[in-house]
Design an enzyme around this catalytic site. Structure first.
Site, PDB file in Angstrom:
ATOM      1  N   ASP A 248      60.795  35.268  54.815  1.00 59.20           N
ATOM      2  CA  ASP A 248      59.528  34.579  54.523  1.00 59.20           C
ATOM      3  C   ASP A 248      59.641  33.514  53.374  1.00 59.20           C
ATOM      4  OD1 ASP A 248      56.997  34.222  53.392  1.00 59.20           O
ATOM      5  OD2 ASP A 248      56.543  36.663  53.802  1.00 59.20           O
ATOM      6  N   VAL A 307      53.446  42.255  66.531  1.00 61.78           N
ATOM      7  CA  VAL A 307      52.084  42.959  66.415  1.00 61.78           C
ATOM      8  C   VAL A 307      51.493  41.929  65.565  1.00 61.78           C
ATOM      9  CG1 VAL A 307      52.379  45.395  66.411  1.00 61.78           C
ATOM     10  CG2 VAL A 307      53.037  44.361  64.330  1.00 61.78           C
ATOM     11  N   ARG A 309      50.378  37.886  66.218  1.00 64.21           N
ATOM     12  CA  ARG A 309      49.779  37.069  66.905  1.00 64.21           C
ATOM     13  C   ARG A 309      50.463  36.705  68.043  1.00 64.21           C
ATOM     14  NH1 ARG A 309      46.064  39.250  65.215  1.00 64.21           N
ATOM     15  NH2 ARG A 309      44.134  38.526  64.495  1.00 64.21           N
ATOM     16  N   ASP A 333      51.969  43.690  71.364  1.00 64.55           N
ATOM     17  CA  ASP A 333      50.778  44.020  71.116  1.00 64.55           C
ATOM     18  C   ASP A 333      49.689  42.818  71.230  1.00 64.55           C
ATOM     19  OD1 ASP A 333      48.715  46.121  70.714  1.00 64.55           O
ATOM     20  OD2 ASP A 333      48.689  45.139  68.436  1.00 64.55           O
ATOM     21  N   GLU A 338      43.861  36.561  75.285  1.00 63.22           N
ATOM     22  CA  GLU A 338      43.634  38.015  75.358  1.00 63.22           C
ATOM     23  C   GLU A 338      42.473  38.302  76.028  1.00 63.22           C
ATOM     24  OE1 GLU A 338      44.117  39.773  71.513  1.00 63.22           O
ATOM     25  OE2 GLU A 338      46.334  39.454  71.393  1.00 63.22           O
ATOM     26  N   HIS A 357      46.391  44.803  72.016  1.00 65.57           N
ATOM     27  CA  HIS A 357      46.092  44.764  70.758  1.00 65.57           C
ATOM     28  C   HIS A 357      45.478  45.905  70.234  1.00 65.57           C
ATOM     29  CE1 HIS A 357      44.423  40.857  68.102  1.00 65.57           C
ATOM     30  NE2 HIS A 357      44.699  42.152  67.530  1.00 65.57           N
ATOM     31  N   LEU A 358      46.378  46.991  69.876  1.00 63.76           N
ATOM     32  CA  LEU A 358      46.099  48.181  69.362  1.00 63.76           C
ATOM     33  C   LEU A 358      46.411  48.406  67.782  1.00 63.76           C
ATOM     34  CD1 LEU A 358      46.746  50.940  72.455  1.00 63.76           C
ATOM     35  CD2 LEU A 358      44.655  49.711  71.401  1.00 63.76           C
TER      36      LEU A 358
HETATM   37  N1  LIG Z   1      48.103  43.721  66.019  1.00 64.46           N
HETATM   38  C1  LIG Z   1      46.976  43.884  64.996  1.00 64.46           C
HETATM   39  O1  LIG Z   1      46.082  44.559  65.282  1.00 64.46           O
HETATM   40  C2  LIG Z   1      47.239  43.375  63.857  1.00 64.46           C
HETATM   41  C3  LIG Z   1      46.660  44.098  62.665  1.00 64.46           C
HETATM   42  C4  LIG Z   1      46.713  43.336  61.306  1.00 64.46           C
HETATM   43  C5  LIG Z   1      47.247  42.396  61.152  1.00 64.46           C
HETATM   44  N2  LIG Z   1      47.749  41.711  62.147  1.00 64.46           N
HETATM   45  C6  LIG Z   1      48.329  40.196  62.080  1.00 64.46           C
HETATM   46  O2  LIG Z   1      49.606  40.546  61.371  1.00 64.46           O
HETATM   47  C7  LIG Z   1      50.089  39.434  60.730  1.00 64.46           C
HETATM   48  C8  LIG Z   1      50.184  39.706  59.253  1.00 64.46           C
HETATM   49  O3  LIG Z   1      49.179  40.215  58.672  1.00 64.46           O
HETATM   50  P1  LIG Z   1      49.481  40.655  57.067  1.00 64.46           P
HETATM   51  O4  LIG Z   1      48.141  41.194  56.800  1.00 64.46           O
HETATM   52  O5  LIG Z   1      50.634  41.252  56.952  1.00 64.46           O
HETATM   53  O6  LIG Z   1      49.184  38.972  56.410  1.00 64.46           O
HETATM   54  P2  LIG Z   1      49.736  38.677  54.943  1.00 64.46           P
HETATM   55  O7  LIG Z   1      49.284  37.389  54.886  1.00 64.46           O
HETATM   56  O8  LIG Z   1      49.695  39.778  54.035  1.00 64.46           O
HETATM   57  O9  LIG Z   1      51.440  38.363  55.506  1.00 64.46           O
HETATM   58  C9  LIG Z   1      52.027  37.419  56.014  1.00 64.46           C
HETATM   59  C10 LIG Z   1      53.193  36.811  55.582  1.00 64.46           C
HETATM   60  O10 LIG Z   1      53.600  35.677  56.399  1.00 64.46           O
HETATM   61  C11 LIG Z   1      54.408  34.976  55.518  1.00 64.46           C
HETATM   62  N3  LIG Z   1      54.596  33.590  56.189  1.00 64.46           N
HETATM   63  C12 LIG Z   1      53.917  32.475  56.153  1.00 64.46           C
HETATM   64  N4  LIG Z   1      54.512  31.593  56.951  1.00 64.46           N
HETATM   65  C13 LIG Z   1      55.679  32.016  57.429  1.00 64.46           C
HETATM   66  C14 LIG Z   1      56.805  31.401  58.317  1.00 64.46           C
HETATM   67  N5  LIG Z   1      56.643  30.186  58.523  1.00 64.46           N
HETATM   68  N6  LIG Z   1      57.721  32.253  58.145  1.00 64.46           N
HETATM   69  C15 LIG Z   1      57.886  33.397  58.046  1.00 64.46           C
HETATM   70  N7  LIG Z   1      56.961  33.956  56.995  1.00 64.46           N
HETATM   71  C16 LIG Z   1      55.843  33.403  56.791  1.00 64.46           C
HETATM   72  C17 LIG Z   1      53.553  34.765  54.217  1.00 64.46           C
HETATM   73  O11 LIG Z   1      54.272  34.175  53.342  1.00 64.46           O
HETATM   74  C18 LIG Z   1      52.956  36.178  54.101  1.00 64.46           C
HETATM   75  O12 LIG Z   1      53.715  36.819  53.183  1.00 64.46           O
HETATM   76  C19 LIG Z   1      48.836  38.320  60.618  1.00 64.46           C
HETATM   77  O13 LIG Z   1      49.025  37.522  61.946  1.00 64.46           O
HETATM   78  C20 LIG Z   1      47.673  39.209  61.187  1.00 64.46           C
HETATM   79  O14 LIG Z   1      46.721  38.610  61.969  1.00 64.46           O
HETATM   80  C21 LIG Z   1      47.629  42.161  63.539  1.00 64.46           C
HETATM   81  O1  LIG Z   2      43.435  40.817  62.825  1.00 63.88           O
HETATM   82  C1  LIG Z   2      43.126  42.117  62.943  1.00 63.88           C
HETATM   83  O2  LIG Z   2      42.663  42.701  62.005  1.00 63.88           O
HETATM   84  C2  LIG Z   2      43.656  42.779  64.020  1.00 63.88           C
HETATM   85  O3  LIG Z   2      44.442  41.790  64.940  1.00 63.88           O
HETATM   86  C3  LIG Z   2      43.194  43.884  64.731  1.00 63.88           C
HETATM   87  O4  LIG Z   2      41.891  43.231  65.403  1.00 63.88           O
HETATM   88  P1  LIG Z   2      40.850  44.193  66.108  1.00 63.88           P
HETATM   89  O5  LIG Z   2      39.902  44.610  64.925  1.00 63.88           O
HETATM   90  O6  LIG Z   2      40.177  43.555  67.400  1.00 63.88           O
HETATM   91  O7  LIG Z   2      41.614  45.575  66.643  1.00 63.88           O
END
Ligand SMILES: NC(=O)c1ccc[n+]([C@@H]2O[C@H](COP(=O)([O-])OP(=O)(O)OC[C@H]3O[C@@H](n4cnc5c(N)ncnc54)[C@H](O)[C@@H]3O)[C@@H](O)[C@H]2O)c1
Ligand SMILES: O=C(O)[C@H](O)COP(=O)(O)O
Length: 621
Positions: A248, A307, A309, A333, A338, A357-358
């Site tokens: 990171d 998990v 994007r 996920d 989607e 996407h869970l």
């Molecule tokens: N699957 C789901 O349902 C779900 C749920 C929650 C979050 N998410 C996704 O998970 C991801 C992370 O969420 P979060 O809440 O931890 O966000 P966050 O902002 O806390 O963490 C993201 C991290 O990625 C780092 N980053 C930025 N550019 C980068 C790069 N080029 N290489 C490596 N690291 C880099 C940032 O410095 C940061 O520390 C997001 O894409 C969010 O949308 C998905």
């Molecule tokens: O961005 C988010 O918070 C997660 O991807 C979750 O998406 P959802 O609310 O559709 O489950």
């Protein structure tokens, strides 16, 4: 221009609030909203002596709404209508019902949503509802707030929301643990073929030899993106006996060390890991960052979990890597589109485990996001500022019109400064110095600070920064922003003479931007209404902050401008501005070159090969 006094303050743990005593007079108030690249203005009529809080309420049309807090109901006749278009936890619904008329209508078609929306003051969605420009158009000005019960707001047209004066708020923290736990579930389930073995047994088979798995203990897991979710996955994986490394570029090394994780380069992470788990945001930099080239650098038989994007992976390249055995298994996920098409090769691949996407879908997380979003939406309908607003801050128009050119300067300086930080350096401390002829108490820098924060954070995350959430987001990311005001002897008509941004305790991609104290330092001014870069480290320059910028440090000697200019010209790169600054004649100088186009790698390589050029960097403004 002599500095006569200075005052400094450090912003920590500070929530954003407007001072109640600030008054505006009888003119159209302006609603300022930020998107990644633009500021849009809409006019509202505000009466004499309105406070900023009244401006907020008037803009959001909630003057007549109850001003009481908590579960106190709004007066019946003025209850706002809140449409909930996807399943939301009961705690959140209860809170909403105590305040307004709540309608839960799930699975609306886009046409039905457009037909309904003009009756609604607020809309609450998850990732399944597409809140498009058509929705905002159909709302005919009635819709005041969209609440996203989760983190990602890629399903909401933010630009349209901003243009239509609609606030968008999200719930960024309540589903972190759920996403991390889902990552771990996919990791363990994939390693032991749980999904495949389950399907096989349900098909009447008993295939013990086919589904021999791999162990996790002692294996190396690379966490790509060490933010909220990534660090929680790391903690849990360590508990499983895995060796955890992380990549990171913007995470502080001490935060990683505290979890017992080593921060490494991208290549080191992907080439040494047995498992790679993705937790970075989808940004232009991370879009398809996992592609044919990056898969080819991975250890043969690597296993991938996503998990974050879908768009961070080139899905066709992943299918190829699975087919040729570079990637042994993947657990996904999230998907570029989607839901993905039913015949998607990736989804159907026998070595791929998929979930729809869970990540955020636990009872607890959904209760958490429901309450978090309900509070934010109710607060917004009351006209309060929200710490999780992703657009639409408001400032008094007289402050706005005065600061407008400095706002652009501030964001550009932030963007520029962060691009000078070397990969692997976590940003923890930023110092902003405003030189101004005004008394320190007579200069409201919150908007400028917010824009510097926006410039620093947005290129490295998927956070959307505005006046409302800038301090909150910086604090969440562990970035401490301190401000210092220096009173200089110039015209008090200009709110600010110059702005300097320093980033401490980091390495720089361009050593000449470092001051003697080791801080990266750049400074700028507004000249003829345009933002200009006027200082890089100890060097004075003067270049308009437009397009892109190349900074070169060279031995100060004749002919340098010509040599670099020729290389750019030969490659059809148009130079818009050029400025040379030096500390001592015929020793070191730096050249700041504004270019309209982004030079290709070959052009930049040629610049680097000019013998007198000691270092250079390309910066996207
Ligand atoms: N699957 C789901 O349902 C779900 C749920 C929650 C979050 N998410 C996704 O998970 C991801 C992370 O969420 P979060 O809440 O931890 O966000 P966050 O902002 O806390 O963490 C993201 C991290 O990625 C780092 N980053 C930025 N550019 C980068 C790069 N080029 N290489 C490596 N690291 C880099 C940032 O410095 C940061 O520390 C997001 O894409 C969010 O949308 C998905
Ligand atoms: O961005 C988010 O918070 C997660 O991807 C979750 O998406 P959802 O609310 O559709 O489950």
């Amino acid at each position: 221009m002599a500095a006569s006094t200075s005052a400094s303050k450090t912003l920590t743990n500070q929530s954003t609030s407007f001072p109640p005593h600030v008054k505006i007079s009888n003119f159209p108030a302006t609603h300022i909203s930020f998107s990644k690249s633009s500021i849009s203005l809409q006019k509202f009529t505000i009466s004499r002596n309105s406070t900023i809080s009244n401006v907020l309420k008037t803009v959001q049309g909630s003057e007549s709404v109850s001003k009481t807090r908590g579960s106190d109901p709004a007066p019946k006749s003025t209850k706002p209508t809140i449409l909930v278009s996807e399943k939301l936890g009961e705690g959140g619904l209860d809170l909403l019902r105590s305040f307004g008329n709540v309608e839960c209508l799930y699975n609306l078609s886009p046409e039905d949503l457009c037909a309904k929306i003009s009756e609604c003051d607020a809309l609450i969605v998850r990732s399944g509802t597409k809140v498009t420009r058509q929705v905002f158009e159909a709302a005919k000005g009635k819709l005041k707030v969209v609440g996203r019960a989760g983190v990602g707001i890629d399903n909401v047209d933010l630009q349209a929301a901003t243009e239509f004066g609609c606030l968008v708020v999200n719930a960024p923290t309540a589903n972190t643990i759920a996403a991390a736990e889902h990552g771990i579930a996919l990791l363990a389930g994939m390693a032991r073929n749980v999904a495949q073995a389950d399907a096989s047994m349900k098909a009447g088979k008993w295939q013990r030899n086919k589904y021999v798995g791999v162990s996790l203990v002692g294996k190396t897991l690379a966490i790509m993106g060490f933010g909220k979710v990534g660090s929680e996955v790391a903690r849990r994986a360590k508990g499983l006996g895995m060796h955890v490394i992380a990549h990171d570029p913007y995470a502080p090394a001490d935060r990683a060390r505290a979890v017992g994780v080593e921060l490494v380069s991208f290549d080191q992470a992907i080439s040494t890991a047995d498992f790679v788990s993705l937790h970075m945001p989808l940004t232009p930099t991370t879009n398809k960052v996992f592609n044919d080239q990056t898969f080819s650098k991975m250890k043969k038989g690597v296993r991938i979990i996503n998990v974050a994007r879908g768009g961070v992976i080139d899905e066709d390249a992943l299918v190829r890597a699975l087919d040729n055995g570079t990637v042994a298994q993947a657990a996904l996920d999230v998907f570029t589109k989607e839901p993905p098409s039913a015949d998607s090769k990736l989804v159907q691949h026998e070595n791929v485990t998929v979930t729809p996407h869970l990540g955020a879908s636990t009872v607890e997380a959904q209760e958490g996001v429901a309450v978090e979003i309900a509070e934010a939406v109710v607060g917004a309908l009351r006209g309060e500022l929200s710490a999780t607003a992703v657009n639409a801050p408001m400032v008094p128009p007289e402050v706005l019109s005065e600061l407008a050119p400095y706002v652009t300067l501030a964001e550009k300086l932030g963007r520029l400064a962060v691009q000078l930080v070397a990969g692997g350096s976590g940003i923890q401390s930023v110092k902003v110095v405003y030189s101004s002829a005004r008394d320190p108490d007579n200069l409201d820098t919150r908007l400028l600070r917010a824009m510097i924060t926006k410039g620093i954070i947005e290129p490295i995350s998927d956070a959307h920064i505005n006046l409302v959430n800038a301090d909150f987001t910086a604090k969440q990311k562990g970035i401490r922003i301190s401000e210092e005001r220096v009173v200089v002897d110039s015209s008090p008509e200009n709110p600010v003479e110059s702005i300097q941004v320093q980033i401490s305790n980091v390495g720089s991609k361009f050593a000449s931007a470092l001051l003697d104290n080791g801080n990266i330092s750049i400074a700028g001014k507004v000249k003829y209404g345009k933002p200009h870069l006027t200082r890089v480290g100890p060097f004075s320059v003067d270049v308009s902050l437009e397009g892109n910028l190349i900074l070169c440090r060279q031995v100060d000697q004749p002919g340098m401008i010509g040599q670099v200019g020729n290389i750019l010209g030969e490659h059809n790169v148009n130079v818009s501005f050029m400025s040379v600054g030096r500390t001592v004649k015929r020793t070191k100088a730096i050249m700041a070159i504004g270019v309209d186009e982004e030079p290709d790698k070959d052009t930049l390589k040629k610049i680097g090969e000019v013998p007198a050029i000691e270092e250079f960097v390309f910066l996207d403004l």
